[in-house]
Design a protein around this motif. Structure first.
Motif, PDB file in Angstrom:
ATOM      1  N   ASN A  21       0.836  -1.199   0.000  1.00 17.74           N
ATOM      2  CA  ASN A  21       0.000   0.000   0.000  1.00 17.74           C
ATOM      3  C   ASN A  21       0.874   1.254   0.000  1.00 17.74           C
ATOM      4  O   ASN A  21       2.083   1.187   0.160  1.00 17.74           O
ATOM      5  CB  ASN A  21      -0.913   0.002   1.224  1.00 17.74           C
ATOM      6  CG  ASN A  21      -1.865  -1.168   1.203  1.00 17.74           C
ATOM      7  OD1 ASN A  21      -2.416  -1.507   0.174  1.00 17.74           O
ATOM      8  ND2 ASN A  21      -2.048  -1.800   2.349  1.00 17.74           N
ATOM      9  N   ASP A  22       0.241   2.407  -0.156  1.00 17.69           N
ATOM     10  CA  ASP A  22       0.959   3.683  -0.118  1.00 17.69           C
ATOM     11  C   ASP A  22       1.020   4.256   1.292  1.00 17.69           C
ATOM     12  O   ASP A  22       1.752   5.203   1.540  1.00 17.69           O
ATOM     13  CB  ASP A  22       0.298   4.703  -1.050  1.00 17.69           C
ATOM     14  CG  ASP A  22       0.480   4.343  -2.513  1.00 17.69           C
ATOM     15  OD1 ASP A  22       1.511   3.717  -2.848  1.00 17.69           O
ATOM     16  OD2 ASP A  22      -0.393   4.685  -3.321  1.00 17.69           O
ATOM     17  N   SER A  48      12.869   3.812  -1.320  1.00 14.83           N
ATOM     18  CA  SER A  48      11.566   4.066  -0.697  1.00 14.83           C
ATOM     19  C   SER A  48      11.673   3.819   0.800  1.00 14.83           C
ATOM     20  O   SER A  48      12.346   2.892   1.251  1.00 14.83           O
ATOM     21  CB  SER A  48      10.477   3.179  -1.307  1.00 14.83           C
ATOM     22  OG  SER A  48      10.685   1.834  -0.987  1.00 14.83           O
ATOM     23  N   ARG A  69       4.392   6.062   2.298  1.00  9.32           N
ATOM     24  CA  ARG A  69       5.560   5.672   1.497  1.00  9.32           C
ATOM     25  C   ARG A  69       6.087   6.909   0.770  1.00  9.32           C
ATOM     26  O   ARG A  69       5.354   7.603   0.090  1.00  9.32           O
ATOM     27  CB  ARG A  69       5.202   4.603   0.478  1.00  9.32           C
ATOM     28  CG  ARG A  69       6.420   4.084  -0.279  1.00  9.32           C
ATOM     29  CD  ARG A  69       6.045   3.098  -1.373  1.00  9.32           C
ATOM     30  NE  ARG A  69       5.255   1.986  -0.896  1.00  9.32           N
ATOM     31  CZ  ARG A  69       5.749   0.818  -0.521  1.00  9.32           C
ATOM     32  NH1 ARG A  69       7.032   0.599  -0.561  1.00  9.32           N
ATOM     33  NH2 ARG A  69       4.944  -0.130  -0.112  1.00  9.32           N
TER      34      ARG A  69
END
Length: 74
Positions: free
Chosen positions: A18-19, A47, A36
């Motif tokens: 997921n973000d 990241s 993120r």
């Protein structure tokens, strides 16, 4: 890298597609929401999970520090 910066999971690696995600501490009112973020550092893109409460400049400095330590250990 997917290492958390700030919050409850600071320094821990979390694999998540997921973000963002939120984590709550049991038996406490503490919680952290992670987003993120992608940083272009040392000629590469990395990241990290950045706690939403953390200042972006602090997060970048922490990410640089993590990468330098990782490079030194190789």
């Amino acid at each position: 890298m997917d290492i958390c910066i700030g919050g409850i999971f600071d320094g821990q690696k979390i694999e998540n597609n997921n973000d963002f995600f939120k984590v709550e501490e049991h038996y406490s009112d503490n919680s952290s929401k992670y987003i993120r973020q992608h940083f272009h550092l040392f000629g590469q893109i990395f990241s990290f999970w950045v706690c939403e409460e953390m200042d972006l400049n602090q997060a970048i400095r922490k990410a640089e520090s993590i990468l330098k330590k990782k490079k030194e250990s190789i």
